[in-house]
Design a protein around this motif. Structure first.
Motif, short mmCIF file in Angstrom:
data_model
loop_
_atom_site.label_atom_id
_atom_site.label_comp_id
_atom_site.label_asym_id
_atom_site.label_seq_id
_atom_site.Cartn_x
_atom_site.Cartn_y
_atom_site.Cartn_z
N ALA A 125 0.83 -1.21 0.00
CA ALA A 125 0.00 0.00 0.00
C ALA A 125 0.87 1.27 0.00
N PRO A 126 0.44 2.32 -0.71
CA PRO A 126 1.21 3.57 -0.79
C PRO A 126 1.56 4.20 0.55
N PRO A 127 0.72 4.12 1.61
CA PRO A 127 1.14 4.70 2.88
C PRO A 127 2.42 4.08 3.44
N VAL A 128 2.68 2.82 3.16
CA VAL A 128 3.92 2.20 3.61
C VAL A 128 5.10 2.81 2.87
N THR A 129 4.93 3.09 1.60
CA THR A 129 5.97 3.78 0.83
C THR A 129 6.31 5.12 1.46
N ARG A 130 5.26 5.85 1.89
CA ARG A 130 5.48 7.13 2.56
C ARG A 130 6.30 6.96 3.83
N PHE A 131 5.97 5.94 4.58
CA PHE A 131 6.71 5.66 5.82
C PHE A 131 8.19 5.41 5.52
N TRP A 161 10.04 -3.08 -1.87
CA TRP A 161 10.45 -2.55 -0.56
C TRP A 161 11.96 -2.66 -0.39
N ALA A 162 12.53 -3.77 -0.77
CA ALA A 162 13.98 -3.94 -0.65
C ALA A 162 14.72 -2.92 -1.52
N LYS A 163 14.18 -2.65 -2.69
CA LYS A 163 14.78 -1.65 -3.58
C LYS A 163 14.72 -0.26 -2.95
N ALA A 164 13.62 0.02 -2.23
CA ALA A 164 13.45 1.32 -1.58
C ALA A 164 14.29 1.45 -0.32
N CYS A 165 14.85 0.34 0.13
CA CYS A 165 15.64 0.32 1.38
C CYS A 165 17.01 -0.30 1.13
N GLY A 208 15.32 -18.79 15.00
CA GLY A 208 15.71 -19.97 15.75
C GLY A 208 17.20 -20.22 15.65
N GLU A 209 17.68 -21.29 16.24
CA GLU A 209 19.11 -21.58 16.26
C GLU A 209 19.67 -21.84 14.87
N GLU A 210 18.84 -22.37 13.96
CA GLU A 210 19.31 -22.69 12.62
C GLU A 210 18.98 -21.59 11.61
N ALA A 211 18.61 -20.42 12.08
CA ALA A 211 18.19 -19.34 11.18
C ALA A 211 19.36 -18.85 10.32
N PRO A 212 19.10 -18.57 9.02
CA PRO A 212 20.14 -18.04 8.15
C PRO A 212 20.42 -16.57 8.47
N ALA A 213 21.55 -16.07 8.01
CA ALA A 213 21.91 -14.67 8.21
C ALA A 213 21.03 -13.77 7.35
N PRO A 214 20.74 -12.53 7.81
CA PRO A 214 19.90 -11.62 7.01
C PRO A 214 20.57 -11.22 5.71
N GLN A 215 19.75 -10.92 4.69
CA GLN A 215 20.25 -10.47 3.40
C GLN A 215 20.53 -8.98 3.45
N ARG A 216 21.54 -8.57 2.70
CA ARG A 216 21.85 -7.14 2.61
C ARG A 216 21.41 -6.60 1.25
#
Length: 216
Positions: A125-131, A161-165, A208-216
């Motif tokens: 939604a566009p309001p999220v883009t504004r945020f 969203w990833a492109k905007a951040c 959790g313990e087996e969680a992958p690392a976050p993407q950059r």
């Protein structure tokens, strides 16, 4: 001829009624992971069913993170079709409506942002883009997206969203069907066919313990 047609219609509507009256799933799986920092749940949800807001509440119940509901200064017109028609014009024109003062927040104390929205025309939604614009694309934050949709999936929401951040770290998003049009007509919501267990499973997979690392 009419007798058989009437019988067919009765069967169709009976099947629809049984589908709509299915027993909602129950909660059973707890979240056993640990978030890497203080978290905030930012969500825009603008429909009578409040499917995305309900999903945000489940995340809150699992993690304890507070919820920040986004509100626009000029409310959407009300009614599903009128709202999404306006959203389509905003998306086509690159318009991000202004948010109310109640939607403003100091993010300096938060390192994890759960970001939620309904999917309109294959996008958030566009309001999220504004945020995102007002908060510098959440630079340096860990962003955990979640969306609800009417059957078409997340579309390009997570990618856009990833492109905007570009300076945020994105985690695996959660996309769940909220309610279809027939379900909206009878007041059914995401809680009628989606279990909070799916939220707990997603969170455990991320943290959790087996969680992958976050993407950059």
């Amino acid at each position: 001829m009419w007798f058989w047609l009437l019988g067919l219609l009765v069967l169709v509507f009976a099947g629809l009624a049984l589908w709509l009256l299915q027993t909602p799933p129950t909660r059973g799986i707890p979240f056993r992971g640990r978030l890497p920092g203080k978290a905030l749940i930012v969500v825009f949800s603008d429909s009578p069913c409040q499917n995305t807001r309900r999903l945000a509440v489940w995340i809150h119940e699992a993690t304890g993170a507070p919820i920040l509901p986004l509100q626009v200064k000029t409310p959407y017109p009300g009614g599903y079709w009128r709202t999404v028609a306006q959203a389509r014009q905003e998306l086509r024109g690159g318009i991000a409506p202004e948010l109310t003062p109640e939607s403003q927040v100091d993010l300096s104390e938060y390192s994890v942002i759960f970001l939620g929205s309904p999917v309109w025309w294959g996008q958030g939604a566009p309001p999220v883009t504004r945020f995102l614009q007002e908060h510098g694309g959440l630079a340096g934050k860990e962003v955990v997206p979640f969306v609800t949709h009417g059957g078409g999936g997340a579309g390009g929401t997570f990618r856009l969203w990833a492109k905007a951040c570009p300076e945020a770290r994105f985690r695996e998003g959660l996309s769940l069907r909220g309610s279809s049009l027939p379900e909206r007509w009878v007041g059914r919501t995401i809680a009628d066919h989606v279990s909070p267990d799916q939220v707990a499973q997603w969170l455990n997979r991320l943290y959790g313990e087996e969680a992958p690392a976050p993407q950059r």
